[in-house]
Design a protein around this motif. Structure first.
Motif, PDB file in Angstrom:
ATOM      1  N   UNK A  44       0.814  -1.215   0.000  1.00 22.50           N
ATOM      2  CA  UNK A  44       0.000   0.000   0.000  1.00 22.50           C
ATOM      3  C   UNK A  44       0.853   1.273   0.000  1.00 22.50           C
ATOM      4  N   UNK A  45       0.278   2.354  -0.518  1.00 18.16           N
ATOM      5  CA  UNK A  45       0.963   3.655  -0.478  1.00 18.16           C
ATOM      6  C   UNK A  45       1.124   4.167   0.959  1.00 18.16           C
ATOM      7  N   UNK A  54       2.701  12.783   3.157  1.00 20.22           N
ATOM      8  CA  UNK A  54       3.648  13.666   2.454  1.00 20.22           C
ATOM      9  C   UNK A  54       2.948  14.985   2.146  1.00 20.22           C
ATOM     10  N   UNK A  55       3.617  16.086   2.488  1.00 14.27           N
ATOM     11  CA  UNK A  55       2.962  17.394   2.331  1.00 14.27           C
ATOM     12  C   UNK A  55       2.822  17.805   0.874  1.00 14.27           C
ATOM     13  N   UNK A  95       7.830   5.739   6.277  1.00  9.03           N
ATOM     14  CA  UNK A  95       7.478   6.388   7.549  1.00  9.03           C
ATOM     15  C   UNK A  95       6.017   6.109   7.865  1.00  9.03           C
ATOM     16  N   UNK A  96       5.693   4.817   8.050  1.00  9.61           N
ATOM     17  CA  UNK A  96       4.287   4.478   8.288  1.00  9.61           C
ATOM     18  C   UNK A  96       3.825   5.032   9.625  1.00  9.61           C
ATOM     19  N   UNK A 155       0.453  10.450  -1.455  1.00  7.01           N
ATOM     20  CA  UNK A 155       0.591  10.660  -2.898  1.00  7.01           C
ATOM     21  C   UNK A 155       1.829   9.895  -3.362  1.00  7.01           C
ATOM     22  N   UNK A 156       1.672   9.077  -4.387  1.00  7.83           N
ATOM     23  CA  UNK A 156       2.834   8.342  -4.903  1.00  7.83           C
ATOM     24  C   UNK A 156       3.185   8.816  -6.310  1.00  7.83           C
TER      25      UNK A 156
END
Ligand code: NAD
Length: 325
Positions: free
Chosen positions: A125-126, A132-133, A144-145, A279-280
């Motif tokens: 998963x993303x 992420x800003x 950084x889950x 967002x990826x």
């Protein structure tokens, strides 16, 4: 090819299996599929054809390593969906997430190693990248889950990578954004809101509703997984992005589809540790494997709304279970 699909009675896994059996993927339209699923609260045997000449069903748990070692021989590939998947449940109690997502994934990899299976895709998963800003996380971004769910998936991803690096296991990882579509459990945002609105009940929106998620139709995600299975490279990770919308924007669109007004929105206290934005960057799967999503969010959401409206017999019992638990 003979495929073993773990978690194949859940939302995304069952869509993938139905697509394979329907011949949606040209590379293996004659494949045999074995589904291995423990039929937990999110697994439903009725999500799959009751009888199909190319489908076998094993009622089993990925925590059962001897069972996996017993079932795997004769299969060419594993697509590993089985997981505890709901963030809110992981906040209430993370133990089952660590067991199923980390230990269960280890068992799938270890059984693959012992039996010499040729190919494994681990569906992640993303959320492993955390909030992420700005911009999109590429595959090599730091993990950084923030939720126990995301942390357990990140743990699984690292074990998969280690099995590739250490044992040479042919495993690839997919990291997709939020999925929506038919047969999704009513605990998740889209089906929860759709079914509440169909029943004339308010929808519980977390916090200010400004959390941003990318949305991918389950059919696009499954096509991406299949591309990775057939054309992806060992040890590689492939992000799958979608259309970015705030939770409030998704809610407003669902209100429109239901013909309901904003009075139906009930603001509820925010989820603990709620990530603001995922967002990826999915340039890699687009450029290297030729992936492109086919279902615009607007169209997919309207079709999904219609599916729930037309299939109350599928979701009403789940809704009753949720309300009584
Ligand atoms: P789901 O909860 O609908 O289905 C999970 C399935 O796994 C169920 O059929 C369940 O019975 C089965 N399962 C759970 N524990 C098991 C165990 N110990 N042994 C065998 N089977 C077990 O989840 P989903 O939304 O279909 O997600 C499938 C996969 O995709 C998960 O790995 C999830 O992390 C990942 N994913 C989901 C999304 C999303 O938006 N839903 C996005 C990206 C990635």
């Amino acid at each position: 090819m003979r495929l073993l699909v773990t978690g194949g009675a859940g939302f995304i896994g069952s869509h993938y299996v139905r697509a394979v059996l329907a011949g949606a993927y040209p590379d293996h339209d004659a494949d045999r599929v074995t589904v291995l699923d423990k039929l937990g609260y999110a697994g439903n045997r009725a999500n799959l054809p009751e009888h199909h000449p190319r489908l076998d069903f094993v009622h089993g748990d990925v925590l059962d390593l001897p069972l996996l070692v017993d079932v795997l021989p004769g299969h060419d590939a594993v697509v590993h969906f089985a997981a505890e998947s709901h963030v809110d449940r992981s906040i209430a109690d993370a133990a089952e997430f660590v067991r199923t997502n980390v230990e269960g994934t280890h068992n799938v990899l270890e059984a693959g190693r012992r039996t010499g299976v040729a190919r494994i895709v681990h569906v992640s998963t993303d959320e492993v990248y955390g909030s992420v800003e700005t911009g999109g996380s590429p595959e090599e971004a730091a993990l950084r889950p923030n939720s126990p769910y995301a942390a357990s998936k990140a743990g699984a991803d690292l074990i998969a990578r280690a099995y590739w690096r250490t044992h040479g296991l042919d495993v690839s990882i997919t990291r997709c954004a939020n999925n929506y579509g038919p047969y999704q459990h009513v605990e998740k945002l889209v089906p929860l809101f759709v079914t509440n609105l169909i029943e004339g009940r308010p929808v519980p929106l977390y916090g200010d509703g400004a959390n941003v998620r990318e949305w991918v139709h389950v059919d696009d995600h499954c096509r991406a997984i299949d591309l990775v299975l057939t054309r992806g490279a060992a040890g590689q990770i492939y992000n799958v992005g979608g259309e970015a919308h705030t939770n409030l924007a998704v809610t407003e669109r669902l209100l429109e589809l239901a013909g309901a007004g904003s009075a139906m929105v009930q603001r509820v206290p925010d989820r603990l540790g709620h990530d603001r934005r995922y967002c990826v960057d999915d340039t890699k799967i687009r450029d290297r494997l030729g992936y492109a999503p086919r279902i615009p969010f607007e169209t997919g959401l309207a079709e999904t709304f219609a599916w729930y409206r037309d299939n109350p017999a599928w979701w009403k019992p789940l809704k009753q279970d949720e309300q009584s638990s």
